[in-house]
Scaffold this motif. Structure first.
Motif, PDB file in Angstrom:
ATOM      1  N   VAL A   1      -2.971  -1.693  -3.003  1.00  0.00           N
ATOM      2  CA  VAL A   1      -3.238  -0.540  -2.439  1.00  0.00           C
ATOM      3  C   VAL A   1      -3.073   0.525  -3.279  1.00  0.00           C
TER       4      VAL A   1
ATOM      5  N   MET B   1     -11.329   2.401   0.866  1.00  0.00           N
ATOM      6  CA  MET B   1      -9.567   2.044   0.857  1.00  0.00           C
ATOM      7  C   MET B   1      -9.804   0.636   2.111  1.00  0.00           C
TER       8      MET B   1
ATOM      9  N   CYS C   1       0.886  -1.450   0.256  1.00  0.00           N
ATOM     10  CA  CYS C   1      -0.032   0.374   0.211  1.00  0.00           C
ATOM     11  C   CYS C   1       1.056   1.223  -0.094  1.00  0.00           C
TER      12      CYS C   1
ATOM     13  N   THR D   1      -5.777  -5.642  -7.442  1.00  0.00           N
ATOM     14  CA  THR D   1      -4.886  -4.405  -7.736  1.00  0.00           C
ATOM     15  C   THR D   1      -6.318  -3.307  -7.616  1.00  0.00           C
ATOM     16  N   LEU D   2      -6.341  -2.434  -6.295  1.00  0.00           N
ATOM     17  CA  LEU D   2      -6.474  -1.351  -6.019  1.00  0.00           C
ATOM     18  C   LEU D   2      -6.558  -0.554  -6.419  1.00  0.00           C
TER      19      LEU D   2
ATOM     20  N   GLY E   1     -12.043  -2.426   1.091  1.00  0.00           N
ATOM     21  CA  GLY E   1     -10.579  -3.185   0.253  1.00  0.00           C
ATOM     22  C   GLY E   1      -9.766  -3.455   0.875  1.00  0.00           C
ATOM     23  N   ILE E   2      -8.752  -2.847   1.743  1.00  0.00           N
ATOM     24  CA  ILE E   2      -8.117  -3.467   2.445  1.00  0.00           C
ATOM     25  C   ILE E   2      -8.309  -4.663   3.030  1.00  0.00           C
TER      26      ILE E   2
END
Length: 315
Positions: free
Chosen positions: A182, A301, A155, A244-245, A304-305
């Motif tokens: 991320v 975020m 990240c 991947t974000l 998502g993580i």
């Protein structure tokens, strides 16, 4: 007078964040040496620091690096044993920032995900030119991956997003590889003569000229645009890049990098999605407690993580 089109794209909360940020930079800021620029940046970050949640335990330590020990900061949740590890690479144009500038961000990621977070104090330019930053990021990743039997999520924001993508590229197909990444308004190396580098060349908080300045400092004046460890978009092959974000700010010269990177990844069968956060500007992580749009983006975020750390892909 606020510049068009940003007078309509950006709301009052975000303008307040921009105005407060700009107030830290004196009229002669461009003439400051690197120590002076770092001092101003650190003061800016401290002004927006929200403090650490009380449930998070912090430990500073270091690991062996290519040239010198690499300082790290570990964040651990109190509630339970973490099921994943977030390796965080801070932004700051490869020139600014460190463990303190992103301390509360990392602490909040730890608190809200329940995951371990390790923040990396990589060497800075121009004292240490490329590839020093990537070398430190890679060395830290390999140390963490060998020490912890946990999925590792790379990240990073801005320059840190570039380093995370470089690590993902350098480790693809290897036994020790990240589970996901991320990337937050990342600098991935798109052509600065077109696209959003033109349409948002004079955006608040970051301009295209700023980007070129930081690239020159990092490279010593000769940016290796065809080298994937400097320019992740230059990678000849995106096969094997982890899920991947990418989060981009609409009003940011870098906003075009994210969709381009995700498109290249998905064309090779990978999983990637880009969220363009409307009306936001570069550096909006610092506004996550004062701007509703930034708060909502940070919540996306965190979600998502957590999802990536559990090995899921709901997108």
């Amino acid at each position: 007078m606020r510049p068009s089109p940003y007078d309509t794209l950006i709301d009052d909360e975000t303008w307040s964040f921009i105005d407060k940020s700009n107030a830290f930079y004196p009229a002669d800021a461009t003439s400051l040496d690197h120590a002076g620029q770092r001092r101003v940046y650190d003061e800016l970050c401290q002004a927006f620091d929200a403090g650490r949640p009380p449930s998070v335990t912090v430990r500073d330590f270091s690991v062996r690096g290519p040239q010198a020990p690499i300082p790290l900061r570990q964040y651990l949740p109190d509630a339970s044993a973490p099921k994943a590890c977030v390796l965080y690479l801070h932004g700051g144009g490869f020139v600014l920032g460190g463990l303190e500038s992103h301390d509360s961000i990392c602490a909040e990621i730890c608190d809200r995900t329940g995951y371990q977070v390790i923040s990396v104090d990589y060497r800075l330019a121009p004292e240490h030119l490329h590839p020093a930053q990537v070398e430190d990021a890679l060395a830290t990743f390999r140390h963490v991956a060998s020490d912890y039997a946990l999925p590792i999520i790379l990240c990073g924001d801005s320059a840190g997003g570039n380093l995370a993508a470089a690590v993902a590229s350098a480790t693809r197909g290897q036994a020790l590889a990240p589970a996901a990444q991320v990337l937050i308004y990342p600098a991935l190396g798109a052509d600065t003569s077109k696209g959003t580098f033109v349409s948002h060349a004079h955006a608040p908080m970051l301009t295209t000229a700023d980007m070129l300045y930081y690239d020159d400092l990092r490279s010593g004046g000769a940016s290796p645009v065809d080298e994937p460890l400097f320019t992740p978009l230059a990678a000849p092959n995106f096969t094997g890049i982890p899920p991947t974000l990418v989060f981009t700010a609409e009003c940011d010269p870098l906003s075009g990098d994210g969709p381009d990177y995700c498109a290249r990844l998905t064309r090779t069968g990978g999983k990637a999605i880009c969220f363009e956060e409307k009306g936001l500007v570069h550096g909006y992580l610092r506004a996550r407690h004062s701007v509703l749009r930034a708060r909502d983006s940070f919540a996306r975020m965190i979600s998502g993580i957590k999802t990536l750390g559990a090995g899921e892909w709901p997108y």
